[in-house]
Design a protein around this motif. Sequence first.
Motif, PDB file in Angstrom:
ATOM      1  N   SER A 254       2.151   4.005   6.397  1.00 28.14           N
ATOM      2  CA  SER A 254       3.330   4.569   5.756  1.00 28.14           C
ATOM      3  C   SER A 254       3.039   4.821   4.290  1.00 28.14           C
ATOM      4  N   PRO A 255       2.693   6.047   3.936  1.00 27.44           N
ATOM      5  CA  PRO A 255       2.450   6.351   2.523  1.00 27.44           C
ATOM      6  C   PRO A 255       3.655   6.014   1.653  1.00 27.44           C
ATOM      7  N   ALA A 256       4.854   6.220   2.199  1.00 25.13           N
ATOM      8  CA  ALA A 256       6.054   5.950   1.399  1.00 25.13           C
ATOM      9  C   ALA A 256       6.180   4.463   1.084  1.00 25.13           C
ATOM     10  N   LEU A 257       5.890   3.613   2.075  1.00 25.95           N
ATOM     11  CA  LEU A 257       5.981   2.170   1.857  1.00 25.95           C
ATOM     12  C   LEU A 257       4.895   1.708   0.891  1.00 25.95           C
ATOM     13  N   THR A 258       3.695   2.222   1.064  1.00 24.54           N
ATOM     14  CA  THR A 258       2.613   1.871   0.143  1.00 24.54           C
ATOM     15  C   THR A 258       2.994   2.266  -1.281  1.00 24.54           C
ATOM     16  N   ALA A 259       3.567   3.460  -1.431  1.00 27.40           N
ATOM     17  CA  ALA A 259       3.974   3.912  -2.765  1.00 27.40           C
ATOM     18  C   ALA A 259       5.033   2.979  -3.353  1.00 27.40           C
ATOM     19  N   LYS A 260       5.978   2.532  -2.503  1.00 28.05           N
ATOM     20  CA  LYS A 260       7.012   1.618  -2.996  1.00 28.05           C
ATOM     21  C   LYS A 260       6.399   0.296  -3.450  1.00 28.05           C
ATOM     22  N   LEU A 261       5.437  -0.209  -2.672  1.00 31.95           N
ATOM     23  CA  LEU A 261       4.788  -1.479  -3.035  1.00 31.95           C
ATOM     24  C   LEU A 261       4.034  -1.337  -4.359  1.00 31.95           C
TER      25      LEU A 261
END
Lengths: 370, 370
Positions: A254-261
Motif C-alpha cells: 500500500s503506497p498510501a499507507l507507507t506514505a502515511k507512515l
Amino acid sequence: MQTELSRRLGIEHAVFGFTPFPAVAAAISRAGGLGVLGAVRYADPGALHRDLDWIEARTGGRPYGLDVVMPARKVEGVTEADVEAMIPDGHRRFVEETLARHGVPGLGPGDRSGWRITGWMEDVARAQLDVAFDHPIALLANALGPPPADVVARAHAHGILVAALAGSARHAVRHAEAGIDIVVAQGYEAGGHTGEIATMVLTPEVVHAVDPLPVLAAGGIGGGEQIAAGLALGAQGVWLGSLWLTTDEAELHSPALTAKLLAAGSGDTVRSRALTGKPARQLRTAWTDAWDDPDGPGPLPMPLQGLLVAEALSRIQRYEAAPLLGTPVGQIVGRMTSRRPVQAVFDELTRDFTRAVARLGRIAGGTEGA
Amino acid sequence: MQTELSRRLGIEHAVFGFTPFPAVAAAISRAGGLGVLGAVRYADPGALHRDLDWIEARTGGRPYGLDVVMPARKVEGVTEADVEAMIPDGHRRFVEETLARHGVPGLGPGDRSGWRITGWMEDVARAQLDVAFDHPIALLANALGPPPADVVARAHAHGILVAALAGSARHAVRHAEAGIDIVVAQGYEAGGHTGEIATMVLTPEVVHAVDPLPVLAAGGIGGGEQIAAGLALGAQGVWLGSLWLTTDEAELHSPALTAKLLAAGSGDTVRSRALTGKPARQLRTAWTDAWDDPDGPGPLPMPLQGLLVAEALSRIQRYEAAPLLGTPVGQIVGRMTSRRPVQAVFDELTRDFTRAVARLGRIAGGTEGA
C-alpha cells in the motif's frame, strides 16, 4: 551487543525484531538479530508452512522465532459463528455508514479478506503451532500473555524458549508463574496492544518482578540510543516492531499507507480499541476517530470488535482509502522517515548503540565535555 | 556523572531535582545535584525571599535554581476577580457536593488556603522573579514554556541559565527560538503537566530538534538505571521531581498523603485536567475520578480550574480526607516505597547509575554473560 539471553539463543545482537513479513524476519536474523514472524494473519496453516520454509532457506541456520496470539484460557465450544452472532446490528450499520461516508466500495468476488483477525481463535492458533513445531524455531512469543500450559510444555520439549508480552509487573509475574522463559515488557508508547505504563518505568519494574527471568524492553525503541536505554533499564534485549514497517523488505502493498507512515510524527498515533476491542496503539485515522467519537457506538470488546471490522479493514486497504488507512505502530513512527533495507536499519542501530554507550562511559568516567 | 552542562553549572552530577520544599532543594544541591525550588505556591514574595535565604545558607555556595509558572504571553488587565467571575455556578456546586459527599468541612477562620495555585498569575510570578534575581540562582526554569522575552534577558544579564519544559519537539523548537538555554523534555509518564509522548521517544526527538541546546530528560526517572537510560537517549542531564516527595526532608505535612504515595504502584496515577485545567499526571483519587466522570461537569480550562478547586484542595489537605487526597506525581511513584533522607536517595541513584553503565559497557564490549 551480547547478553546472557543473546548467547543462549546464539544471536550476535540482543535485538528482537517482530514483523508480519517473512522477508523482514529473515533479514533481521541474517543481520544478527532474531527475526520473529507474526502468525496472526495466517488463517491458512499451509501458507504459514511455506513462509517458515522460505525464512529457513534464507537465514542460513541462524535462529528465528514465531509470534502467535493465543489466550491462556480456552473458551470451550465457541465457534466464529457464535461470536459473529453476538455483534449488534447497530455496530454493523456504523461500520457500513463510516465506509460509505468515505466512498469505500465492497470487496469484489476475487478479493480476499486478507487481514482478517482470526488468529485469536484457539483452533487457528493451534493449527499454526503444529506448523511451527515442524520447524526449528528458537522462540515462541505470545501477544496475549502465556500460552496454555500444554503449549509451553510442547515448546520446551522442542527446546524452544517461550516469551510472553506484559504491560504491567503484575501480569509479568503471572506469566512467569505459567512457566515461560522471557517476558517482553511492552510500554505505553509501543505499537499494538499496550497498557498505560511507559517503557522507562515498566522495564525495571518487570526486571525486578520476574528476576532472574530475562526481560526484553519493548515500546519506543527505534534507534541505537534507545536500545542503549532499554538495556540500561536492565533488559537483556530489546523488542522492535514498528521500525521494520518502512523497510524495503516490508510487504505492506500500500503506497498510501507507507506514505502515511513516513510522514507521521510521534504525536500521530492513538491508543484505541478500534482494531481489536483492547487498547492498541496505531496510526490515528478517520477510522479510529469514528470509533473513539463519544457520539458513536464505541468499540465492542475483544474478540467481537476484531471480527466486526475485519472485512472493513480489508476494504479500506484494498481501495487505499487514505483517510481511513492505518496500522498498529508505536510512537517511534516519527523516526521512520525513509525506506531502507533492513540491513541498513540494523547497521545504524548497532552503530548508534555503540556511540551511545561510549558517550555514557565518558559521562560516568567524568571525561565527557572535559 | 559529568556532561558539558553539569560542568557549565559547576555541579558534580547531572541530576536536577525539582521540589516545592526548600529543605529538599538544599539537600539535593548539597549532594552534588542541582536543587530547583518550585515557586508556584509562594503567593507571598517575602516567604520566597526567606526560603531562598534559607537554602543559600545551607548549600555552602553550591548552585541551586528556581522554577516558576509563567505564561509566555501576558494577558493584559485581567485580574483574579475577572477570572473568578468566569467560573460557572454549576461547577462551584459540583465542588461543594463532591466535598460534602466525603464529609469534608469548610476551613476555619485561622486556616490558610496554602496550596492556592495563583503562581500562574503574571503579577505573582513577576514578584517572585524580583526576589529570585536578588539571589545567586544558577537556573531559572519555567513550567509553561519560555518566560517572556524581558525575563529571559534579565536572567541572562544575571548569568542565569533559563530552562523551559516541553512535551513535544515542536514546542521545544519554539522554546529554543525564544532564546532559552536548556529544554526539559517532559515525557508522558512524568508527574505534573505532560503531553502524550513518552520519555523514551520524546528525549531523542527533542535532542535532535534543538541541537546544540542541552536537553534534560524528565518523566519516569527515579533510579540509577533510569538516569543511565535518560542520558543514553542523548540528554545532558535528568530532571527528577516525584522521587523527593517521600524523602525525610519533604514537608508534605500529611501522614495520609505520604502513606498513599508509599503504597501507590506505577498504575495508580492518572493524567487528568482536575488540578489545573491542563492534563497533569497525579495520584488517581476519588477527586480525579469525580472530575473525569463523563456524567460530571468535567474540568474547566486553565486557569479557571485551578482557581475553582484551590480552596477545595486546601480543605481536602487540612482534614486529610484520604479518598480525595492526591498530589502531582509521576508513574515512578511505584518505586517510592520508603521514607529516606535525600542523601541516601542520591547515593543510591549514583551507585546504580555507575552499575548500569558498567553493565552496558560489558554488553557493548561482548563480555556480559561470557
